[in-house]
Enzyme design. Structure first.
Site, PDB file in Angstrom:
ATOM      1  N   LYS A 153       0.842  -1.216   0.000  1.00 56.53           N
ATOM      2  CA  LYS A 153       0.000   0.000   0.000  1.00 56.53           C
ATOM      3  C   LYS A 153       0.875   1.263   0.000  1.00 56.53           C
ATOM      4  O   LYS A 153       0.566   2.243  -0.675  1.00 56.53           O
ATOM      5  CB  LYS A 153      -0.924   0.026   1.229  1.00 56.53           C
TER       6      LYS A 153
ATOM      7  N   LYS B  21      -6.340 -15.023 -12.052  1.00 51.56           N
ATOM      8  CA  LYS B  21      -7.619 -15.369 -11.444  1.00 51.56           C
ATOM      9  C   LYS B  21      -8.646 -14.262 -11.661  1.00 51.56           C
ATOM     10  O   LYS B  21      -8.295 -13.126 -11.969  1.00 51.56           O
ATOM     11  CB  LYS B  21      -7.426 -15.642  -9.954  1.00 51.56           C
TER      12      LYS B  21
ATOM     13  N   LYS C 108     -11.847  -8.536  -8.589  1.00 52.39           N
ATOM     14  CA  LYS C 108     -12.472  -7.217  -8.763  1.00 52.39           C
ATOM     15  C   LYS C 108     -11.491  -6.247  -9.403  1.00 52.39           C
ATOM     16  O   LYS C 108     -11.795  -5.581 -10.366  1.00 52.39           O
ATOM     17  CB  LYS C 108     -12.868  -6.688  -7.386  1.00 52.39           C
TER      18      LYS C 108
HETATM   19  P1  ADP Z   1     -11.650  -9.571  -4.899  1.00 48.24           P
HETATM   20  O1  ADP Z   1     -10.969  -8.353  -4.346  1.00 48.24           O
HETATM   21  O2  ADP Z   1     -10.974 -10.145  -6.078  1.00 48.24           O
HETATM   22  O3  ADP Z   1     -13.108  -9.412  -5.103  1.00 48.24           O
HETATM   23  P2  ADP Z   1     -11.179 -10.598  -2.286  1.00 48.24           P
HETATM   24  O4  ADP Z   1      -9.702 -10.559  -2.276  1.00 48.24           O
HETATM   25  O5  ADP Z   1     -11.956  -9.544  -1.562  1.00 48.24           O
HETATM   26  O6  ADP Z   1     -11.619 -10.686  -3.804  1.00 48.24           O
HETATM   27  O7  ADP Z   1     -11.635 -12.024  -1.785  1.00 48.24           O
HETATM   28  C1  ADP Z   1     -12.799 -12.346  -1.065  1.00 48.24           C
HETATM   29  C2  ADP Z   1     -12.846 -13.851  -0.979  1.00 48.24           C
HETATM   30  O8  ADP Z   1     -13.062 -14.431  -2.286  1.00 48.24           O
HETATM   31  C3  ADP Z   1     -11.558 -14.491  -0.467  1.00 48.24           C
HETATM   32  O9  ADP Z   1     -11.863 -15.572   0.379  1.00 48.24           O
HETATM   33  C4  ADP Z   1     -10.852 -14.974  -1.714  1.00 48.24           C
HETATM   34  O10 ADP Z   1      -9.996 -16.073  -1.473  1.00 48.24           O
HETATM   35  C5  ADP Z   1     -12.017 -15.349  -2.604  1.00 48.24           C
HETATM   36  N1  ADP Z   1     -11.675 -15.186  -4.024  1.00 48.24           N
HETATM   37  C6  ADP Z   1     -11.526 -14.009  -4.684  1.00 48.24           C
HETATM   38  N2  ADP Z   1     -11.237 -14.223  -6.000  1.00 48.24           N
HETATM   39  C7  ADP Z   1     -11.198 -15.576  -6.161  1.00 48.24           C
HETATM   40  C8  ADP Z   1     -10.961 -16.444  -7.293  1.00 48.24           C
HETATM   41  N3  ADP Z   1     -10.734 -15.953  -8.508  1.00 48.24           N
HETATM   42  N4  ADP Z   1     -11.003 -17.768  -7.088  1.00 48.24           N
HETATM   43  C9  ADP Z   1     -11.266 -18.282  -5.872  1.00 48.24           C
HETATM   44  N5  ADP Z   1     -11.505 -17.537  -4.778  1.00 48.24           N
HETATM   45  C10 ADP Z   1     -11.482 -16.191  -4.902  1.00 48.24           C
END
Ligand code: ADP
Ligand code: TRP
Length: 329
Positions: free
Chosen positions: A111, A194, A197
């Site tokens: 960060k 993967k 967001k």
């Molecule tokens: P993002 O910021 O990508 O939306 P987060 O890091 O906030 O996701 O993750 C929230 C939850 O979703 C966590 O438990 C994370 O391991 C899971 N998660 C996020 N993206 C994936 C993915 N592509 N495959 C599997 N699990 C995921």
């Protein structure tokens, strides 16, 4: 019964990665553990969201979790800032968290590198607040992704340090937790990596049928196999990974055979994939729309969840303050 707890950041919408990678497991955990799921709105203040957007972010995520199957009858579902005991424990834990160890956290360093103009104290003590979230319910198991492992280590360190300093056995050391063996990583549609967001490659539970078809049809592939049983390129493998997650096993076999004998048409594969994604997400989307409008229901959920959470949190805080030496007049 062991206690499971997880915090969910209140930004954006849930995508297929969140759903198949995390939420589906949370839903199963509800039957076997004493579960706490909360929306970490205080944590999201480190980036100073606009006050006009702040509440709607919380409401959106709450709605999407409920629509996906988190059950307020089974779990305590609440908003972090509704439980002031968390903040009070955070203050106590801050006194035993050292600047050096907080500065060494990978997430903090990242960060600082990305936003050198906004290195606030809340960012530095982010892991302490997270430890307070967990320890205030004396949670044993925390289902989080790999990126949170270091934060969890900090929670264990602070639990041990508090127990040792005050000669109590108040806090158990929380462990990372994968429920079942079917932990999946959901790939993106942009060829590699993967779904996420921040990657901007997400299919959201909130997306309608047309949007989902459009996104899937645009997915990266290659020119197609030219030799029998050739190795799949990553983008194509990713489509198969998604297909395995959302489609019937026979469907996967059928497309695999078509790939192996070079008769596959990626257009057909994508159509099938989009249809099967919709089969999972459209019922959730309908519920999202219904729940988002139902203020009375959301209020009931939060009232109930807050009560459960505060009951558990205040019991812990009472013990913690007693250990530190607070006495009331
Ligand atoms: P993002 O910021 O990508 O939306 P987060 O890091 O906030 O996701 O993750 C929230 C939850 O979703 C966590 O438990 C994370 O391991 C899971 N998660 C996020 N993206 C994936 C993915 N592509 N495959 C599997 N699990 C995921
Ligand atoms: N830091 C977590 C994340 O970024 C969210 C979170 C806050 C959390 N408090 C927590 C997760 C307590 C588990 C337990 O995803």
């Amino acid at each position: 019964m062991e206690t499971v707890l997880s915090g969910i950041r209140s930004t954006g919408h849930l995508h297929l990665g969140n759903y198949f990678g995390a939420l589906r497991n949370y839903i199963k955990m509800q039957d076997e553990y004493n579960c706490f799921f909360f929306i970490a709105d205080l944590h999201s203040l480190t980036t100073h969201p606009h006050p006009d957007d702040f509440h709607s972010g919380v409401k959106t995520i709450l709605t999407e979790y409920l629509a996906s199957g988190l059950d307020p009858e089974k779990s305590a579902i609440f908003v972090q800032s509704d439980v002031p005991e968390i903040v009070e424990l955070y203050v106590l834990l801050n006194m035993i968290a050292y600047k050096g160890e907080l500065e060494r956290t990978a997430a903090f360093k990242e960060k600082v590198r990305k936003n050198p103009e906004n290195v606030n104290a809340g960012l530095l003590t982010y892991p302490v607040l997270m430890a307070a979230d967990i320890l205030v319910h004396r949670a044993n198991k925390v289902p989080v992704g790999k990126d949170q492992e270091q934060h969890l280590e900090m929670a264990r360190l602070l639990a041990r340090r508090f127990n040792n300093l005050y000669g109590v056995e108040l806090f158990p050391e929380p462990q990372a937790f994968n429920f079942g063996s079917d932990l999946v990583k959901v790939p993106g549609l942009d060829g590699s990596g993967k779904m996420g967001k921040s990657e901007g490659n997400g299919i959201y539970l909130f997306d309608d049928e047309k949007t989902i078809h459009k996104k899937v049809m645009k997915a990266v592939t290659d020119a197609g196999p030219v030799e029998q049983n050739s190795k799949m390129a990553e983008p194509v493998e990713n489509l198969f990974t998604l297909l395995k997650i959302v489609s019937a096993p026979e469907t996967v076999v059928q497309f695999k055979e078509a790939f192996n004998n070079c008769t596959i048409r990626y257009g057909d594969l994508k159509k099938q994939l989009a249809t099967d994604i919709c089969r999972h997400t459209l019922p959730i989307r309908e519920k999202i729309e219904e729940i988002y409008k139902d203020e009375a229901f959301l209020q009931r959920v939060i009232k109930r969840g807050t009560e459960k959470a505060r009951e558990s949190a205040s019991a812990t805080l009472y013990e913690a303050k007693k250990a530190v030496g607070f006495r009331s007049f």
